[in-house]
Design an enzyme around this catalytic site. Structure first.
Site, PDB file in Angstrom:
ATOM      1  N   TRP A 170      -2.867  -2.694  -1.513  1.00 46.63           N
ATOM      2  CA  TRP A 170      -2.435  -4.061  -1.820  1.00 46.63           C
ATOM      3  C   TRP A 170      -3.183  -4.915  -0.808  1.00 46.63           C
ATOM      4  CZ3 TRP A 170       1.319  -6.226  -5.178  1.00 46.63           C
ATOM      5  CH2 TRP A 170       1.710  -7.546  -4.895  1.00 46.63           C
ATOM      6  N   LYS A 208      19.681 -19.096  -6.329  1.00 47.41           N
ATOM      7  CA  LYS A 208      19.940 -17.642  -6.283  1.00 47.41           C
ATOM      8  C   LYS A 208      21.234 -17.317  -6.996  1.00 47.41           C
ATOM      9  CE  LYS A 208      17.006 -16.427  -5.641  1.00 47.41           C
ATOM     10  NZ  LYS A 208      15.763 -17.036  -5.427  1.00 47.41           N
ATOM     11  N   CYS A 255       0.823  -1.208   0.000  1.00 48.59           N
ATOM     12  CA  CYS A 255       0.000   0.000   0.000  1.00 48.59           C
ATOM     13  C   CYS A 255       0.858   1.260   0.000  1.00 48.59           C
ATOM     14  CB  CYS A 255      -0.870   0.024   1.243  1.00 48.59           C
ATOM     15  SG  CYS A 255      -1.888  -1.431   1.412  1.00 48.59           S
ATOM     16  N   GLU A 314      17.900 -23.579  -2.709  1.00 45.51           N
ATOM     17  CA  GLU A 314      17.527 -22.182  -2.957  1.00 45.51           C
ATOM     18  C   GLU A 314      18.775 -21.301  -3.055  1.00 45.51           C
ATOM     19  OE1 GLU A 314      15.115 -20.679  -4.033  1.00 45.51           O
ATOM     20  OE2 GLU A 314      15.360 -18.599  -3.388  1.00 45.51           O
ATOM     21  N   ASN A 317      -1.839   2.375   6.012  1.00 45.97           N
ATOM     22  CA  ASN A 317      -0.940   1.277   5.626  1.00 45.97           C
ATOM     23  C   ASN A 317      -0.618   0.487   6.879  1.00 45.97           C
ATOM     24  OD1 ASN A 317      -0.784   2.279   3.090  1.00 45.97           O
ATOM     25  ND2 ASN A 317       1.352   2.936   3.212  1.00 45.97           N
ATOM     26  N   GLY A 318      -0.469  -0.818   6.743  1.00 48.29           N
ATOM     27  CA  GLY A 318      -0.134  -1.644   7.911  1.00 48.29           C
ATOM     28  C   GLY A 318      -1.302  -2.522   8.271  1.00 48.29           C
ATOM     29  N   GLU A 327      20.993 -17.813 -10.827  1.00 45.72           N
ATOM     30  CA  GLU A 327      20.155 -16.827 -11.508  1.00 45.72           C
ATOM     31  C   GLU A 327      20.871 -15.519 -11.765  1.00 45.72           C
ATOM     32  OE1 GLU A 327      16.693 -16.938  -8.692  1.00 45.72           O
ATOM     33  OE2 GLU A 327      15.560 -16.988 -10.552  1.00 45.72           O
ATOM     34  N   ARG A 369       5.315   0.027  -6.366  1.00 47.86           N
ATOM     35  CA  ARG A 369       5.199  -0.835  -5.188  1.00 47.86           C
ATOM     36  C   ARG A 369       4.118  -1.912  -5.372  1.00 47.86           C
ATOM     37  NH1 ARG A 369       7.413   1.542  -0.665  1.00 47.86           N
ATOM     38  NH2 ARG A 369       5.948   0.508   0.707  1.00 47.86           N
ATOM     39  N   LYS A 384      10.084 -12.289 -14.514  1.00 51.18           N
ATOM     40  CA  LYS A 384       9.543 -12.343 -13.148  1.00 51.18           C
ATOM     41  C   LYS A 384       8.340 -13.272 -13.074  1.00 51.18           C
ATOM     42  CE  LYS A 384       9.429 -11.249  -8.868  1.00 51.18           C
ATOM     43  NZ  LYS A 384      10.415 -11.960  -8.045  1.00 51.18           N
ATOM     44  N   HIS A 417      27.833 -40.284  -2.646  1.00 52.68           N
ATOM     45  CA  HIS A 417      27.202 -41.189  -3.617  1.00 52.68           C
ATOM     46  C   HIS A 417      27.437 -40.738  -5.056  1.00 52.68           C
ATOM     47  CE1 HIS A 417      25.449 -43.416  -0.361  1.00 52.68           C
ATOM     48  NE2 HIS A 417      25.020 -42.285   0.163  1.00 52.68           N
TER      49      HIS A 417
HETATM   50  C1  AGP Z   1      12.974 -17.235  -8.242  1.00 53.79           C
HETATM   51  O1  AGP Z   1      14.122 -16.543  -7.941  1.00 53.79           O
HETATM   52  C2  AGP Z   1      12.681 -17.387  -9.666  1.00 53.79           C
HETATM   53  N1  AGP Z   1      12.701 -16.193 -10.367  1.00 53.79           N
HETATM   54  C3  AGP Z   1      11.680 -18.436 -10.082  1.00 53.79           C
HETATM   55  O2  AGP Z   1      12.239 -19.663  -9.742  1.00 53.79           O
HETATM   56  C4  AGP Z   1      10.256 -18.377  -9.509  1.00 53.79           C
HETATM   57  O3  AGP Z   1      10.289 -18.703  -8.146  1.00 53.79           O
HETATM   58  C5  AGP Z   1       9.351 -19.361 -10.274  1.00 53.79           C
HETATM   59  O4  AGP Z   1       9.288 -18.978 -11.623  1.00 53.79           O
HETATM   60  C6  AGP Z   1       7.972 -19.465  -9.696  1.00 53.79           C
HETATM   61  O5  AGP Z   1       7.316 -18.261  -9.693  1.00 53.79           O
HETATM   62  P1  AGP Z   1       6.027 -18.025  -8.816  1.00 53.79           P
HETATM   63  O6  AGP Z   1       6.432 -18.148  -7.391  1.00 53.79           O
HETATM   64  O7  AGP Z   1       5.546 -16.637  -9.171  1.00 53.79           O
HETATM   65  O8  AGP Z   1       5.036 -19.084  -9.210  1.00 53.79           O
END
Ligand code: AGP
Length: 604
Positions: free
Chosen positions: A75, A484, A2, A480, A99-100, A487, A27, A599, A503
């Site tokens: 939001w 990161k 928000c 994860e 907001n909040g 990517e 935002r 994204k 293994h």
């Molecule tokens: C995360 O860093 C990625 N950009 C990607 O793996 C993302 O998490 C994935 O495409 C799923 O997206 P979502 O959470 O919007 O479904």
């Protein structure tokens, strides 16, 4: 998330408010609204969706002469994104934007309803304006009523309120959510929830502190602290760089989002914890009836949070849990039984593969739940139930705060089910809840750690690859961490369970293979330690992240001692995020928009 704007001055108030709201668009929001008070006349407009809809509705509305106005982009957290739930919220003769989250809104609402005060929206915010008007009946003036109201609120807020009983004034309060007031040489006053709307309009700004409240009129800015002592505004020059203001001075949105995690996790928890229970008002009480299995389905980072959830559901809720990669699940003719709760996880709520699996589960007659960051997204609309993660818009393509809030929700949900199914004692649930309250502190980025990662990053720019290793729930965290790094640095990285190295993967061990090892104190420490020693013995370059001193590594990052492995999980998550960020920056990559990635992946 928000956004708030406010204005007192002679110019066309609507335009100033809409221009301010446009500066907050980055935002993210799902609806918007404004209220303008001129003398005794109120004008109020709201619209769902983009600001263009609000512009269209207000195209014939003009103010001439002095007026006060407040505006908001929403939001959704409590209640759907529709016009009734959009701010400003109206009492009889006052409007409020907020907001909040007001944590005690349910109790306040109950009392107001008992006094026959009608509510139009499903929001927590609406209680503020009704409570103010209730207090106004017995107060000497509007300011006294506003002060009393603020003292009655619990939670986090940035609030602006305008009222006919004091028509040339805007009342404000700040606790936990940002808010500032700006001035210029023309004598105009502006409010906003971040710098950007004020750039180009104001020369100087005062940032309110938590506990501040008061009022602003054409010729006065009155600020009071938590103890009701009046204080002088402290004005500083406002930056004129919009992009850097949007990033709050951070170099990249991803960095800002890493630093925001403490605040957004507080939002995720807010109103959802009591002493001995997790509260999800949004869930149907019968959702878990006759459910003997949970199936989680997602992509990418959300898949890693799903994997983390499987450890929590089986450990705390004692419910059989399986995890699926959505792009695989949708084509493999899976067997789906009706005693399974099908949970999809998605930051965006739009990922094509995940959405398709949700459709399959619905078609097979399974109960469905989505854990999502975007209300009104396709998945939220389709699933039977939804829990919003409340991370706010995430701009960096590499997900950080979305992951953090997803895991927080899953930890809460595992305790929610544990209580329903009686699989943990009430003392254990109370203990877990007090641990959950410590998560926001555990993810605060400290300068020393960030500095260390900056220095370490220069040693990890080459080599033939990275292994990220961990055991138990630290295995999905290792996955994860590797994702990161991949990517945003374009370096090859894989996540492995520590015990799996021998293994096969250990064949790669040599000084040019970098291993990032997660060694939490409270989860299989000795076992994970001997796995790391095996790698050290084969001359792999090892960086250990642990609260316990480890001498057999090339690099060692010491984390804080915690009472529980989940708090270690969250702190290590931040270390991994910052390490990737710094490596990517050193390599000169576009941290926020890495090559080949989008994204929201709305195609297969
Ligand atoms: C995360 O860093 C990625 N950009 C990607 O793996 C993302 O998490 C994935 O495409 C799923 O997206 P979502 O959470 O919007 O479904």
């Amino acid at each position: 998330m928000c956004g708030i704007v406010g204005y007192l001055g002679e110019r066309n108030t609507k335009e100033i408010l809409l221009d301010g709201l446009k500066e907050l668009e980055y935002r993210g929001y799902d609806s918007a609204g404004i209220a303008v008070l001129q003398g005794n006349d109120f004008a109020n407009y709201k619209a769902v969706g983009k600001l263009i809809n609000l512009e269209e509705k207000t195209k014939d509305f003009i103010t001439k002469g002095f007026a006060v106005g407040i505006g908001h982009t929403r939001w959704a957290t409590h209640g759907k994104p529709n016009e009734l739930n959009a701010h400003p919220h109206l009492g009889e003769e006052s409007y409020v934007v907020h907001n909040g989250i007001i944590e005690n809104y349910a109790e306040l609402k109950k009392e107001l309803l008992a006094d026959n005060i009608p509510f139009l929206s499903q929001t927590d915010t609406e209680v503020i304006v009704h409570q103010f008007e209730k207090n106004l009946k017995s107060a000497k003036n509007a300011f006294e009523a506003f002060s009393t109201t603020i003292q009655e609120l619990e939670g986090a807020y940035a609030i602006l309120l305008v009222t006919k009983s004091e028509p040339n004034t805007i009342f404000f309060a700040k606790e936990g959510s940002p808010m500032l007031v700006g001035i210029n040489t023309e004598g105009e006053k502006y409010f906003a929830s971040s710098d950007t709307p004020l750039i180009g309009q104001c020369s100087d700004v005062n940032y309110f502190e938590d506990g501040d409240y008061g009022y602003v009129s054409a010729d006065e800015i009155a600020i009071f602290d938590r103890e009701s002592k009046q204080k002088k505004p402290i004005f500083s020059k406002l930056t004129q760089n919009k992009l850097s203001a949007q990033k709050d001075g951070y170099r990249f949105f991803m960095e800002k989002e890493i630093y925001e995690q403490s605040d957004v996790i507080s939002d995720t928890l807010m109103g959802r914890l009591s002493e001995d229970a997790v509260i999800f008002d949004e869930l149907d009480k019968n959702l878990f009836d006759d459910i003997h299995e949970i199936k989680l389905c997602a992509c990418g980072t959300s898949y890693h949070s799903a994997l983390s959830a499987s450890y929590l559901f089986e450990r705390y809720s004692k419910i059989k849990t399986s995890v699926e990669i959505a792009s695989e699940f949708r084509y493999r003719e899976p067997i789906m039984s009706k005693d399974t709760l099908f949970i999809v996880i998605s930051q965006s709520g739009e990922t094509a593969d995940t959405l398709e699996t949700l459709k399959m589960a619905k078609k097979a007659g399974l109960k469905t739940l989505v854990i999502c960051n975007v209300d009104n997204s396709s998945m939220v609309r389709l699933a039977d139930s939804s829990i919003l993660t409340r991370a706010g818009i995430e701009k960096g393509v590499a997900s950080t705060k979305a992951f953090a809030t997803q895991v927080t929700v899953f930890w809460m949900l595992s305790l929610y089910v544990a209580k329903l199914h009686n699989t943990l004692s009430s003392q254990e649930i109370a203990k877990q809840i007090s641990l959950l309250r410590e998560v926001p502190a555990s993810v605060k980025v400290n300068d020393e750690m960030h500095e260390k990662m900056k220095r370490l990053s220069k040693r990890y720019l080459h080599g033939h690859g990275f292994f990220f290793i961990g055991r138990d729930i630290f295995f999905p965290l290792a996955l994860e961490g590797a994702l990161k790094l991949k990517e945003i640095s374009y370096l090859h990285a894989e996540g492995y369970p520590s015990g799996e190295m021998k293994h096969g993967p250990i064949a790669l061990a040599d000084p040019e293979l970098f291993t990032i090892a997660l060694l939490p104190e409270h989860m299989l420490y000795e076992k994970a330690k001997s796995n790391v020693e095996e790698l050290s013995a084969r001359d792999s370059t090892v960086c250990v992240i642990s609260p316990k001193i480890f001498t057999k590594a090339d690099d060692f990052v010491q984390t804080a001692p915690h009472k529980d492995y989940m708090l270690e999980f969250f702190e290590m998550m931040v270390v991994l995020q910052v390490l990737s960020l710094e490596i990517s920056i050193r390599l000169g990559n576009d941290v926020d928009m890495p090559r080949n990635l989008a994204k929201s992946v709305t195609v297969e």
